[in-house]
Every structure is written in structure tokens, then in C-alpha cells.
Design a protein around this motif. Structure first.
Motif: not given
Length: 414
Positions: A17-45
Motif C-alpha cells: 500500500l505504501i509502495q503503491n501510494g495508496d494513502a486511503e488503504g494505509v488509513i483503512r489498514n492501520v485503523a483495522k489493526y488498531h481495533v485489534e490491539g496494535m501498539e504504537p511501538d509495533d507500528l513504528f517498527g
């Protein structure tokens, strides 16, 4: 789903998604994994590793990847906020990474590693020469070989910061990028050190301003000071001395005054404090139309402080480059004293506000600035803090509000 499994799945989903420039897809996926309990440290790595994949084999033009240093800055901010706020501020950097998908040109770079010596002094000189010659193959090879040597990390940090201080291409982005990359690598325990530092080498080698390098080279020689003397200087400037030196940097004989301070035991920390206050004056006197320039100056001066905390050699290049940058292009008036009725600025409140602002509006400079403000508020002596409070309040008043990423994230994450 276990945390490691969750992070691994998000990495696999986000990378294309990032490599193809899909900003909307990035937001959608981060929101999805946030609901599932993803931590900021995980997203940073994850973002740090995706960044190393995106840029490691490419060549930069004039436009730097501003999302690269912002990933680390946003993580620093996230560590002070709630989980949701932390994910949101890192999402700002992720969206910008997708938007920047075209700032590089794909071109294979195979590191040249057939150097005749393994000594760090030889390899470091080879790296600097290769960067100045825009020879990515030799620069990459020197980086790889240095990281394989005992104490190689220390030398790599010194050489990258020195190379980033030789000029201020991209309005100071070189040093800002190098300091944040080194900090991010250190956070991840140098796990992917070569991959994460390689983009720094590539941007440093994208070009340089020879006039700036020669000016600094001449000034460093003119100071006529040994490294150990500069590092052991310990005197702290009084408020009156510090504000007078700020005015000298902006309006007076800045070279003579700085040389005098260095030769009279003034510490690197105190001189960096002065630089930060001078950068605040760029924001105060610059006006709304010069906001980006003011943010760049402040972010650069904070990068000087960070670099001096890392460096084990050649500290004057970073310091004097910061002084020259504060004077370069100055068209303002005398240094303005802070009003006693000035409103304080709370780092936590400013961090929360910055987390909601889209990265596209300010190219993530605001997020790098927010991180710099948090750390400068801790580093500056109490009598100088009002100057950064005034600057921060003006920045907040002048940044046009942009909340599209926040609204989209909230709608998807509930």
C-alpha cells in the motif's frame, strides 16, 4: 491474534500500500489493526522497516523523503500519548510515506566492498569522499564494511553526522534526517542498521553545496581549537550573555562572537541553547508566509543538539553550520525580548494537537517540530524557555487546521 502475528500481518499488508501510494488503504489498514490491539511501538517498527525497503536501492533527486525522519519524531511523540493518539500520530507519517512514493528514482545500487583496508579511519574517509563524489556504490560499501567492525557503529554515526553537516541542502534536511535515522536505528537495537542508514547515505550523496562546505571548512580552521578543548568547555552563559549572542548571530559579527565564546570555555550545550533561541526568532519575525522556513530552522537547531550528543569527533562542523544557517538570509530586525505576559505552552497539549494535524499540510515539518519542542523544553535553562513557548504558540496559531486523516481514522476505528 498474538501481538507478533498481528505486527507481521500488518507489515505484509502495509508494504504494498505504501509502495503503491495508496494513502486511503494505509488509513483503512492501520485503523483495522488498531481495533485489534496494535501498539504504537509495533507500528513504528513496521514503518521504519518499510522505509528501509523503499529507499535502500533508490536514488534521490532534490526532494528529500520527509516522512523518513518524521517516523521517528512521531514515535517520540506517541510515547507520551494514549495508544489511540499514538497510533494516529504515526499514521500521519505513514500516510505521508505513501504520498511520497514517487520522490525517488528506482535504480539498483550494488555496494562496492572491495576496499584494501578494514581500518575505520580509512573506511570513514572513503565514505565521506564517496558521498561528496555522489558515488553510491562506494558509499554503501563503506557503510557496510564499517558496521562489520568493532566500534563501527560509533564511527558510522560520527561520519554520517559530519557528512550531513557539510552543507544544508534541502533547507537543513540532511542533518535532520541523519539524527532521526540514527535514533530510530538505536531504538531497534541496530537490527536493520544497514537498511535503515543506507537511505541516509543516498540522500547525503544526492548533491551538496560546495560554497557552504568551503565556508565551514575555513571557519573550523579559523577557530584554531582542539577537539578535546571544544568537548570539555563547560561555562554556561547567563541570560544577558545568551540573548546578546543571539542578537550577534542574527545582526552582528557572528563569527568573531562565536569564536570568542569557544575560546573562553563556553560549553557546546550553552551555544546550542543560543541557536535554538535564534531559531525561535525566525518564527516570531517571519510571519505566517514564512512558517515552513521557521520550522526548518528550529528543527535544524534541534538536530544540531542531537548531533552534538552523538558525536565523538568533529563537533564544530555541526555547531558552526547551525550558526551560519541562523544568519543566512536573515532580514529581520533586532532580537525581541519576551513579554512578561506571555502565555505558556504545554508540551503534552501541543503533542495531542499536532497528532491530529495532517502531515500533507506542512510536509510533516510540524510533527518533527513538535518532537523538537518537547525535547528542547526539557533541555533549555528555565530563563530561556519563554522564547520557545512564544514560538510554539505562534506556530499553533499559524498552522491551517487539517483533520482529514483523523476524521477518516476515527470513522473506521470507532
Amino acid at each position: 491474534m498474538q501481538p507478533n502475528e498481528l505486527a507481521g500481518k500488518l507489515y505484509r499488508d502495509l508494504t504494498p500500500l505504501i509502495q503503491n501510494g495508496d494513502a486511503e488503504g494505509v488509513i483503512r489498514n492501520v485503523a483495522k489493526y488498531h481495533v485489534e490491539g496494535m501498539e504504537p511501538d509495533d507500528l513504528f517498527g513496521i514503518l521504519a522497516r518499510i522505509g528501509s525497503l523503499r529507499y535502500s536501492y533508490e536514488r534521490f533527486g532534490d526532494e528529500p523523503p520527509r516522512s523518513s525522519p518524521a517516523v521517528n519524531a512521531c514515535h517520540n511523540i506517541a510515547q507520551r500519548l494514549s495508544r489511540e493518539e499514538g497510533v494516529l500520530v504515526l499514521l500521519q507519517a505513514a500516510v505521508r510515506m505513501a504520498q511520497e512514493s514517487k520522490v525517488t528514482v528506482e535504480a539498483p545500487v550494488t555496494p562496492y566492498t572491495d576496499f584494501p583496508k578494514d581500518e575505520l579511519q580509512f573506511l570513514s574517509e572513503a565514505m565521506i569522499k564517496a558521498i561528496l563524489a555522489r558515488n553510491l556504490e562506494r558509499a554503501d560499501g563503506a557503510l557496510e564494511r564499517m558496521l562489520q567492525q568493532p566500534r563501527g557503529r560509533e564511527w558510522v554515526a560520527d561520519m554520517l553526522l559530519l557528512a550531513a553537516s557539510l552543507d544544508r541542502r534541502g533547507n537543513g534536511t540532511k542533518l535532520i534526517m541523519a539524527t532521526h535515522a540514527l535514533e530510530a536505528v538505536n531504538k531497534l537495537k541496530w537490527e536493520v542498521g544497514f537498511g535503515m542508514l543506507r537511505p541516509v547515505v543516498h540522500y547525503l550523496a544526492s548533491g551538496h553545496y560546495e560554497k557552504q562546505r568551503r565556508f565551514l571548512e575555513k571557519w573550523v580552521a579559523e577557530t584554531d581549537l582542539e577537539e578535546r578543548t571544544v568537548f570539555t568547555n563547560s561555562r554556561e552563559l547567563s541570560l544577558r550573555e545568551a540573548t546578546a549572542l543571539v542578537d550577534d548571530i542574527l545582526n552582528g559579527d557572528f563569527r568573531t562572537r562565536i569564536n570568542h565564546a569557544l575560546r573562553n570555555n563556553v560549553s557546546l550545550k550553552s551555544l546550542t541553547d543560543v541557536l535554538v533561541v535564534a531559531a525561535c526568532e525566525w518564527i516570531v519575525q517571519g510571519g505566517p508566509e514564512d512558517l515552513m522556513n521557521g520550522l526548518d530552522r528550529f528543527n535544524y537547531c534541534h538536530a544540531v543538539r542531537t548531533a552534538l550528543n552523538w558525536l565523538g569527533r568533529d563537533p564544530l562542523w555541526s555547531l558552526l553550520s547551525g550558526v551560519e544557517f541562523m544568519r543566512e538570509g536573515w532580514e529581520g530586525g533586532e532580537f525581541t525580548v519576551v513579554s512578561t505576559e506571555m502565555e505558556l505552552a504545554d508540551p503534552m497539549d501541543f503533542s495531542r494537537w499536532a497528532a491530529t494535524q495532517d502531515g500533507e499540510t506542512t510536509g510533516l515539518r510540524l510533527h518533527i517540530f513538535a518532537d523538537a519542542f518537547i525535547r528542547e523544553e526539557q533541555a533549555l535553562p528555565a530563563e530561556l524557555k519563554p522564547y520557545i513557548f512564544r514560538a510554539v504558540n505562534l506556530v499553533r496559531a499559524r498552522v491551517p487546521e487539517s483533520l482529514e486523516v483523523q476524521h477518516a481514522f476515527n470513522a473506521l476505528a470507532g
